[in-house]
Design a protein around this motif. Structure first.
Motif, short mmCIF file in Angstrom:
data_model
loop_
_atom_site.label_atom_id
_atom_site.label_comp_id
_atom_site.label_asym_id
_atom_site.label_seq_id
_atom_site.Cartn_x
_atom_site.Cartn_y
_atom_site.Cartn_z
N LEU A 20 -17.28 28.29 -67.50
CA LEU A 20 -18.50 27.93 -66.78
C LEU A 20 -18.76 26.43 -66.83
O LEU A 20 -19.24 25.85 -65.86
N ALA A 21 -18.43 25.80 -67.96
CA ALA A 21 -18.64 24.36 -68.07
C ALA A 21 -17.80 23.61 -67.05
O ALA A 21 -18.27 22.64 -66.43
N ALA A 22 -16.56 24.02 -66.86
CA ALA A 22 -15.69 23.37 -65.88
C ALA A 22 -16.23 23.54 -64.47
O ALA A 22 -16.24 22.58 -63.67
N LEU A 23 -16.70 24.73 -64.15
CA LEU A 23 -17.24 24.98 -62.81
C LEU A 23 -18.55 24.23 -62.61
O LEU A 23 -18.83 23.72 -61.52
N ASN A 24 -19.39 24.17 -63.66
CA ASN A 24 -20.65 23.43 -63.56
C ASN A 24 -20.39 21.95 -63.31
O ASN A 24 -21.03 21.32 -62.46
N GLU A 25 -19.44 21.38 -64.04
CA GLU A 25 -19.13 19.96 -63.88
C GLU A 25 -18.59 19.69 -62.48
O GLU A 25 -18.93 18.67 -61.86
N ALA A 26 -17.76 20.59 -61.98
CA ALA A 26 -17.22 20.40 -60.63
C ALA A 26 -18.31 20.48 -59.57
O ALA A 26 -18.27 19.76 -58.56
#
Length: 254
Positions: A20-26
């Motif tokens: 989720l962190a990777a998708l949020n940052e993207a």
């Protein structure tokens, strides 16, 4: 796993906080930020030792968090005759068992008789506010973040703008995201200074330079101007120009 369908059913739990962190940052474009919601973590000193933090939504290392109700944080008393800077941060932590948390922390600075410096933060801290202390008195909190605009704010908006000086007209004013484009005409029939207030346009974050049609030639511009943060345009005409000279300005919205 090289490719992973995060928003898909595998039949077993498979979504981690790192996913989720990777998708949020993207999606947001930042790892650490405050997003527009609630009171944007508004900080108020209710006493010399208490800082009230309002509601808000943020992200540390791509991990989203929110404050659903105002909370009080304790600020240690200052030292008579000395200055100190304390910082309010949102701190991410992870235990050896993999339990994660994001909590508000007040980082105490070092007292000094000189100008106070901010205390050091960690890579897991999102800086929110600086609390300046002068002796035993705590000053107003200073914001240390810029709020990320929601996606709904990225749509194009058109504004009807009027000018207090009839010699300067506004033909178009459009905002998209944090940028504003405005254009019009000026009738500068004699050298001198003109000033006008543009009513209805978004406020500018900083003073911006205005471009005139004659600037497109190799000759020195006959007109120069700036647009201020209060939508005030100050114009210097060094050489009379024909009617309806065009002008435009692009600036950051406050």
């Amino acid at each position: 796993m090289a490719f992973e369908a995060v928003d898909a059913c595998f039949g077993t739990p498979h979504i981690s906080s790192d996913d989720l962190a990777a998708l949020n940052e993207a999606t947001i474009g930042k790892r650490d930020c405050v997003m527009k919601w609630g009171d944007d973590f508004k900080a108020v000193m209710t006493s010399a030792n208490t800082c009230l933090i309002g509601t808000g939504v943020g992200m540390v290392g791509g991990k989203r968090f929110w404050n659903q109700a105002a909370i009080s944080l304790t600020v240690q008393s200052g030292t008579q005759g000395q200055k100190r800077n304390d910082l309010v941060v949102a701190r991410y932590a992870k235990t050896g068992a993999g339990i994660e948390s994001i909590t508000p922390v007040v980082i105490k600075g070092t007292p000094t008789t000189d100008a106070a410096a901010d205390p050091e933060v960690t890579a897991n801290d999102l800086k929110l506010w600086r609390i300046p202390l002068d002796g035993i008195n705590a000053g107003a909190p200073v914001k240390l973040f810029e709020t990320v605009a929601p996606l709904s704010a990225l749509g194009q908006t058109t504004y009807a703008v009027s000018s207090s000086d009839a010699r300067i007209s506004v033909d178009a004013c459009t905002a998209c995201g944090g940028l504003v484009f405005m254009a019009g005409r000026i009738n500068a029939t004699e050298p001198g200074w003109l000033s006008t207030t543009l009513t209805g346009s978004p406020k500018a974050k900083v003073r911006a330079g205005v471009v005139f049609g004659r600037n497109s030639t190799w000759n020195a511009p006959a007109i120069t101007a700036t647009l201020g943060k209060d939508s005030d345009m100050i114009v210097q005409v060094t050489e009379a120009v024909g009617n309806s000279e065009t002008w435009s300005v692009t600036y950051l919205k406050a």
